[in-house]
Scaffold this motif. Structure first.
Motif, short mmCIF file in Angstrom:
data_model
loop_
_atom_site.label_atom_id
_atom_site.label_comp_id
_atom_site.label_asym_id
_atom_site.label_seq_id
_atom_site.Cartn_x
_atom_site.Cartn_y
_atom_site.Cartn_z
N UNK A 1 -2.00 -7.51 12.71
CA UNK A 1 -2.95 -7.76 11.63
C UNK A 1 -2.76 -9.17 11.10
N UNK A 2 -3.86 -9.86 10.88
CA UNK A 2 -3.82 -11.22 10.34
C UNK A 2 -4.86 -11.35 9.24
N UNK A 3 -4.47 -11.89 8.09
CA UNK A 3 -5.40 -12.17 7.01
C UNK A 3 -5.87 -13.61 7.12
N UNK A 4 -7.17 -13.82 7.01
CA UNK A 4 -7.74 -15.16 7.06
C UNK A 4 -8.55 -15.42 5.80
N UNK A 5 -9.09 -16.62 5.70
CA UNK A 5 -9.98 -17.04 4.61
C UNK A 5 -9.35 -16.83 3.24
N UNK A 6 -8.45 -17.72 2.87
CA UNK A 6 -7.82 -17.69 1.56
C UNK A 6 -8.61 -18.52 0.55
N UNK A 7 -9.91 -18.67 0.80
CA UNK A 7 -10.76 -19.51 -0.06
C UNK A 7 -10.83 -19.06 -1.50
N UNK A 8 -10.64 -17.77 -1.76
CA UNK A 8 -10.67 -17.26 -3.14
C UNK A 8 -9.27 -16.89 -3.64
N UNK A 9 -8.26 -17.30 -2.89
CA UNK A 9 -6.89 -17.03 -3.32
C UNK A 9 -6.63 -17.70 -4.66
N UNK B 1 -1.95 -1.36 4.80
CA UNK B 1 -1.33 -1.30 3.48
C UNK B 1 0.01 -2.00 3.44
N UNK B 2 0.83 -1.81 4.49
CA UNK B 2 2.14 -2.44 4.55
C UNK B 2 2.02 -3.97 4.65
N UNK B 3 1.01 -4.45 5.37
CA UNK B 3 0.82 -5.90 5.49
C UNK B 3 0.40 -6.52 4.16
N UNK B 4 -0.44 -5.83 3.41
CA UNK B 4 -0.82 -6.35 2.09
C UNK B 4 0.39 -6.37 1.17
N UNK B 5 1.24 -5.35 1.26
CA UNK B 5 2.48 -5.34 0.48
C UNK B 5 3.36 -6.53 0.86
N UNK B 6 3.46 -6.84 2.15
CA UNK B 6 4.25 -7.99 2.61
C UNK B 6 3.66 -9.30 2.07
N UNK B 7 2.33 -9.40 2.08
CA UNK B 7 1.68 -10.59 1.55
C UNK B 7 2.00 -10.76 0.06
N UNK B 8 1.96 -9.68 -0.68
CA UNK B 8 2.27 -9.75 -2.11
C UNK B 8 3.73 -10.10 -2.35
N UNK C 1 3.12 -20.08 3.96
CA UNK C 1 3.00 -18.71 4.48
C UNK C 1 3.37 -18.67 5.95
N UNK C 2 2.93 -19.67 6.70
CA UNK C 2 3.25 -19.72 8.13
C UNK C 2 4.71 -20.00 8.39
N UNK C 3 5.36 -20.73 7.50
CA UNK C 3 6.76 -21.13 7.71
C UNK C 3 7.75 -20.11 7.17
N UNK C 4 7.39 -19.42 6.07
CA UNK C 4 8.38 -18.62 5.35
C UNK C 4 8.15 -17.11 5.41
N UNK C 5 7.16 -16.67 6.15
CA UNK C 5 6.93 -15.22 6.26
C UNK C 5 6.73 -14.86 7.73
N UNK C 6 6.81 -13.57 7.99
CA UNK C 6 6.59 -13.08 9.35
C UNK C 6 5.12 -12.76 9.60
N UNK C 7 4.30 -12.93 8.59
CA UNK C 7 2.87 -12.66 8.73
C UNK C 7 2.21 -13.74 9.59
N UNK C 8 1.25 -13.34 10.41
CA UNK C 8 0.47 -14.28 11.20
C UNK C 8 -0.51 -14.97 10.26
#
Length: 331
Positions: free
Chosen positions: A228-236, A133-140, A74-81
């Motif tokens: 915006x930054x999403x953290x804690x992917x423990x339940x991903x 909403x746009x950031x969640x769409x980018x994550x998906x 995610x850190x290498x291949x997306x623009x999301x923090x």
């Protein structure tokens, strides 16, 4: 758990004279770590759940490695923090702590500076709801393009089976005197209705895949730069994309939920009624999931005892009768 043991592990990451500050204990013990020499901050996680309801595949070595490798991509291949996993000097992403006869895994992530998302965040800047909403769409979009090294069967899943498991966990509230059989039956019927609609929906590339699985306020950070930054992917893990969208809808004020949905869907936010019904169902499941996770945590019992009757009256029963409830959820 002995601090000197944790310090020894942290030194193996190349951190000099690490300072630890305990943060919280839910599905993991988490600590903020400061490198005294460089001033760099990190997040140290000891993967030891507080109660049995927090236990799951996400705490196994394979499950944790799947999460850590996803974060690295995610850190290498997306623009999301994103927080990045830190490799130990031994060449491993995971380390282990011997504690009370158990071998407990631990991991280290980079630290993201910022403030936790709050209702006031949207009130002071209404554009934030649409950006979320746009950031969640980018994550998906990233998740849809991601090809994990390990099968995501090693991670939790959010779907019909998980929803059904929650029924037994929530019944513990009746056994512990937190609420009555009437409230439990209402919850059981609500979960049953959501599951029947998911069975009709089925699974496709558009509806089901890798999701974050826990986009509550505390896992959404606003950096000092306003990013915006999403953290804690423990339940991903695997699940319906609408579960993430439902949790995102919950964190913004009712009057800005259409803006949030417009950010996700890229239109007016006026989603079809068939989608809205499913979305509201996932909003209910998100709240009930919190109840289920906390059912063995006595510190949260007064909150559950106070909230469950109103939750059934104001949300579950209207949903069961066919009313729309999206705007009734409070932040």
């Amino acid at each position: 758990m002995r601090e000197d043991t944790m310090v020894e592990i942290l030194c193996g990451y190349g951190i000099q004279e690490p300072q630890l500050q305990f943060l919280r204990h839910n599905e993991n013990r988490t600590y903020e770590v400061i490198d005294s020499a460089t001033g760099e901050h990190y997040l140290f996680r000891v993967h030891q759940p507080l109660t049995r309801n927090f236990e799951g595949l996400q705490q196994t070595d394979k499950g944790l490695l799947t999460e850590l490798q996803l974060l690295e991509e995610l850190g290498q291949r997306s623009e999301l923090i994103a927080q990045k996993p830190v490799w130990h000097g031994s060449g491993n992403l995971l380390t282990h702590i011997e504690h009370e006869g158990k071998r407990i895994p631990s991991s280290l992530l980079t630290w993201v500076e910022g403030a936790v998302f709050r209702k006031e965040t949207c009130e002071s800047d209404p554009v934030i709801a649409r950006e979320l909403g746009a950031h969640i769409a980018s994550l998906h979009r990233f998740f849809r393009s991601y090809h994990p090294q390990f099968d995501f069967d090693s991670r939790p899943s959010q779907g019909i089976e998980r929803n059904s498991l929650m029924i037994a966990q929530i019944h513990r509230g009746v056994e512990q005197g937190l609420f009555g059989e009437e409230e439990f039956r209402c919850v059981e019927q609500t979960i049953g209705l959501v599951n029947s609609r998911l069975e009709s929906l089925g699974k496709s590339e558009e509806t089901y895949g890798i999701i974050h699985g826990d986009l509550n306020m505390s896992n959404i950070i606003l950096t000092p730069e306003g990013e915006i930054c999403f953290i804690d992917f423990g339940l991903c893990g695997s699940g319906y994309y609408l579960f993430d969208v439902g949790m995102g809808t919950l964190v913004v004020p009712p009057e800005q939920r259409l803006d949030f949905l417009a950010g996700y869907y890229g239109d007016s936010g006026d989603v079809p009624d068939t989608v809205r019904v499913l979305l509201e169902g996932w909003m209910l499941i998100a709240v009930l999931g919190y109840y289920a996770f906390q059912m063995e945590n006595q510190a949260v019992h007064p909150w559950i005892r106070e909230r469950m009757p109103g939750f059934c009256t104001n949300l579950c029963r209207p949903y069961l009768s066919g009313e729309r409830v999206m705007e009734r959820f409070k932040v």
